[in-house]
Design a protein around this motif. Sequence first.
Motif, PDB file in Angstrom:
ATOM      1  N   ALA A   1      -7.444   1.597  -6.291  1.00 51.23           N
ATOM      2  CA  ALA A   1      -8.582   1.301  -7.279  1.00 51.23           C
ATOM      3  C   ALA A   1      -8.615   0.022  -7.291  1.00 51.23           C
ATOM      4  N   MET A   2      -8.325  -1.210  -6.473  1.00 53.47           N
ATOM      5  CA  MET A   2      -8.526  -1.930  -6.441  1.00 53.47           C
ATOM      6  C   MET A   2      -9.529  -2.472  -5.981  1.00 53.47           C
TER       7      MET A   2
ATOM      8  N   ILE B   1      -7.040   2.499   3.552  1.00 51.22           N
ATOM      9  CA  ILE B   1      -6.501   1.584   2.262  1.00 51.22           C
ATOM     10  C   ILE B   1      -5.601   0.116   3.260  1.00 51.22           C
ATOM     11  N   PRO B   2      -4.685   0.259   3.801  1.00 48.98           N
ATOM     12  CA  PRO B   2      -4.140  -1.217   5.077  1.00 48.98           C
ATOM     13  C   PRO B   2      -5.558  -1.854   5.380  1.00 48.98           C
ATOM     14  N   ALA B   3      -5.599  -0.727   6.159  1.00 47.01           N
ATOM     15  CA  ALA B   3      -6.847  -2.529   6.682  1.00 47.01           C
ATOM     16  C   ALA B   3      -8.048  -2.759   6.279  1.00 47.01           C
ATOM     17  N   ALA B   4      -8.446  -2.017   4.586  1.00 52.71           N
ATOM     18  CA  ALA B   4      -9.517  -2.037   4.106  1.00 52.71           C
ATOM     19  C   ALA B   4      -8.835  -2.977   2.807  1.00 52.71           C
ATOM     20  N   CYS B   5      -7.688  -3.656   2.702  1.00 54.16           N
ATOM     21  CA  CYS B   5      -6.846  -4.588   1.884  1.00 54.16           C
ATOM     22  C   CYS B   5      -6.853  -6.003   3.052  1.00 54.16           C
ATOM     23  N   ASN B   6      -6.795  -5.581   4.424  1.00 54.42           N
ATOM     24  CA  ASN B   6      -6.147  -6.423   5.482  1.00 54.42           C
ATOM     25  C   ASN B   6      -7.532  -7.266   5.187  1.00 54.42           C
TER      26      ASN B   6
ATOM     27  N   PRO C   1       0.617 -11.721   1.148  1.00 54.07           N
ATOM     28  CA  PRO C   1      -0.616 -10.621   0.714  1.00 54.07           C
ATOM     29  C   PRO C   1       0.025  -9.723  -0.135  1.00 54.07           C
ATOM     30  N   ALA C   2       0.662  -8.749   0.221  1.00 52.42           N
ATOM     31  CA  ALA C   2       1.482  -8.073  -1.295  1.00 52.42           C
ATOM     32  C   ALA C   2       1.025  -9.068  -3.064  1.00 52.42           C
ATOM     33  N   THR C   3       1.561  -9.794  -2.790  1.00 49.36           N
ATOM     34  CA  THR C   3       1.371 -10.669  -3.946  1.00 49.36           C
ATOM     35  C   THR C   3      -0.301 -11.089  -4.408  1.00 49.36           C
TER      36      THR C   3
ATOM     37  N   CYS D   1       1.309  -1.232   0.352  1.00 48.29           N
ATOM     38  CA  CYS D   1       0.293   0.185   0.191  1.00 48.29           C
ATOM     39  C   CYS D   1       0.218   1.530  -0.349  1.00 48.29           C
ATOM     40  N   SER D   2       1.765   0.874   0.246  1.00 50.17           N
ATOM     41  CA  SER D   2       2.870   2.213   0.543  1.00 50.17           C
ATOM     42  C   SER D   2       3.654   2.375  -0.693  1.00 50.17           C
ATOM     43  N   ALA D   3       4.149   1.136  -0.925  1.00 52.80           N
ATOM     44  CA  ALA D   3       4.627   1.040  -2.211  1.00 52.80           C
ATOM     45  C   ALA D   3       3.596   1.887  -3.696  1.00 52.80           C
TER      46      ALA D   3
END
Length: 675
Positions: free
Chosen positions: A36-37, A60-65, A213-215, A27-29
């Motif tokens: 958008a995802m 966004i990081p919390a949403a991704c988790n 998780p990143a991939t 999310c930082s990178a």
Amino acid sequence: MILLVLMGRAVQAQATWKDIRTVEEVCSAYPGQMKAMIEAFNLDLDGLEGVKQAYAIEDIPAACNALLAYYKNGSTSAHLRKELPEVTQKTSSYVDSVMQDIYTFQRVTGQVPRLANGELNWDHNGPEDDIEWAWAMNRHHPVTYLLSGYFDTGNPKYARQIDLLIKDWVIHSWPYPREKSNTAMWRGLEVSFREKVWSRVFFGLINSDYISPATQLLILSSLPEHAHYARNFHGSNNWLTMEMTGLATVATAWPEYKESKKWFDYTLTQMTESLKEQVYPDGTQTELTTHYHRVALSNFYLYYTICKQGGITLPAYFTDQIESMWHYLAWIMRPDGNALLNNDADLDYNQDRIRKVAEEYDHRDWLYIASNGEDGEKPKSQPSVVFPWAGHAISRSSYDRNAHWSFFDIGPWGSGHQHNDMLHLSVSAFGKDFLVDAGRFAYRGEVAKKFRGYAKGSQGHNVVLIDSKGQEPGEKVVNEPLSETHFKVTPEFDYAWNSFEDFIDMEGESKHTRSLFYVRENFWVVVDQIETDRPRKIETLWHWHPRSEVQRMKGNAVASMDEKGNLKVIPVGKTKWNLDLIKGQEIPEIQGWYSKQYNQYEPNVASIYSTQIKSSQAFVWLLVPYESSDPEIKAKLISEDANGIRLKVIDQDKGEWNLDIPFANSQNAKLFFKE
């Protein structure tokens, strides 16, 4: 200033892409891609409440988790989820080579170089500078090899390499071009393959720690781009079927995307219309190339499977046509289990595949054919068959492994991957091929430069050249099948015919009509009628399988000389033929070469009969298969008129046959036999 900051972030992210593993790091990178995802998902669905709440406060990081937790703890796409193997240190030599970026595509092996930042060179065309090689890499075949290697061995290093390859590809693929492309990374076929591979990776390894998780998030961010490409820039025919199965995979495996239902509805419309356009009523795909028939069938069948797994019922027309396509593959199959080698095909082995679907469809006749009569039920019809839309006439003596088998091409040119080879004849017996098609060699690279014209041209097939001229392209698609005047199948014999008259740069008028008469369990007779308005040079070509040791025999006959199982080609009549046996010729022109599979080739014997004619004339050929000793068999032309010939064939051990072989009317084909 803002541009410089963004560029700096991109350079920094690119330089450390291998180290990006956590949700926070990705999310930082790549904050824009992750935002958008999340926006691509329907956050009002049950189970995505946590994602919606976090997104509402722009965390966004919390949403991704929360999104990854939804997939990890859920049960969606159950058919793709797999139990992880026990951890071991077992290895596979082939998969270990993949770990070193050494890949083999289309039987060509090469090592892919890496860029300065450690990314794989996804545009690398392989050792022979063939973009087909790069396309194969971008289909993520290496990921498939690694995935199989992991589940076969339980070695974590294979799964971790999958993580690196997919992460590498997604980051390297940005920005998504949003236009139709023919590049190594963004072309429709490669898009479709990746969609299907990624579905197996994402859900099959959802409970492992080897795919970071990143991939996982990078996959979820790239899939809407893949779906957009498939929806807006797909091709037609076989390309369409592959691209739509990829899009359907995304739509059904990830129904949480906002557009998933629209994507699937689009695939259903396109696949149904494509089936109507691509497949003739007799079950043959219009390219009339068995390899691509199988490709189309596998995708229509995959689409059927995808729908079945999703609880979706397809129209009866769709399922019936899929069954007809399997029927074609079952009935054209050689006794050794291989399909036709015609047009741009490889010698594909279909026996095990047909045995499997025979059980699924409860087609005991398919099972009988595929098992060489050991299982299933013997078909009630004759062992020979004609597919009138395709113009594919298959003759066989029985269903056992040593049976006689032939393929006679009397149909249209085809809608794609065509060769100029109408009236070609292939012959097999005793579990081996004798008279063969040249094959396809390659589409690009050095092999193609050398052999592609030969593969597509008439000179690589068992046809007739007139004044050294081969055939022009023929009719791509027909609107009606061949009438029954073109073929006849009886318990005692098969008969078929057609004609061709459009030769390359031909002066004046000339027409070739070929009739094939197969006396079941005994021999074939080929009658070539040449109609012409002036003197011509005639060349009749017979290409032999490379394993056949071919020799010139008495009376200008040519025969294989194996210890067991042979074929003899005998010219009948008083024509004075000049006979050349050519093998592996390159100069002055390519002749006497055979390609069983893409990028593989070897020399074979072409027996070329040539003569001069002053006016229209017919030629007769007797093709005699025999298991051991050369049989005492003779043929005599009794009569000939404008409608056909009468031929007497005498075998001292069996008896005498009198054959009425019309040039162009199956009703007049007759056989009289006496012992």
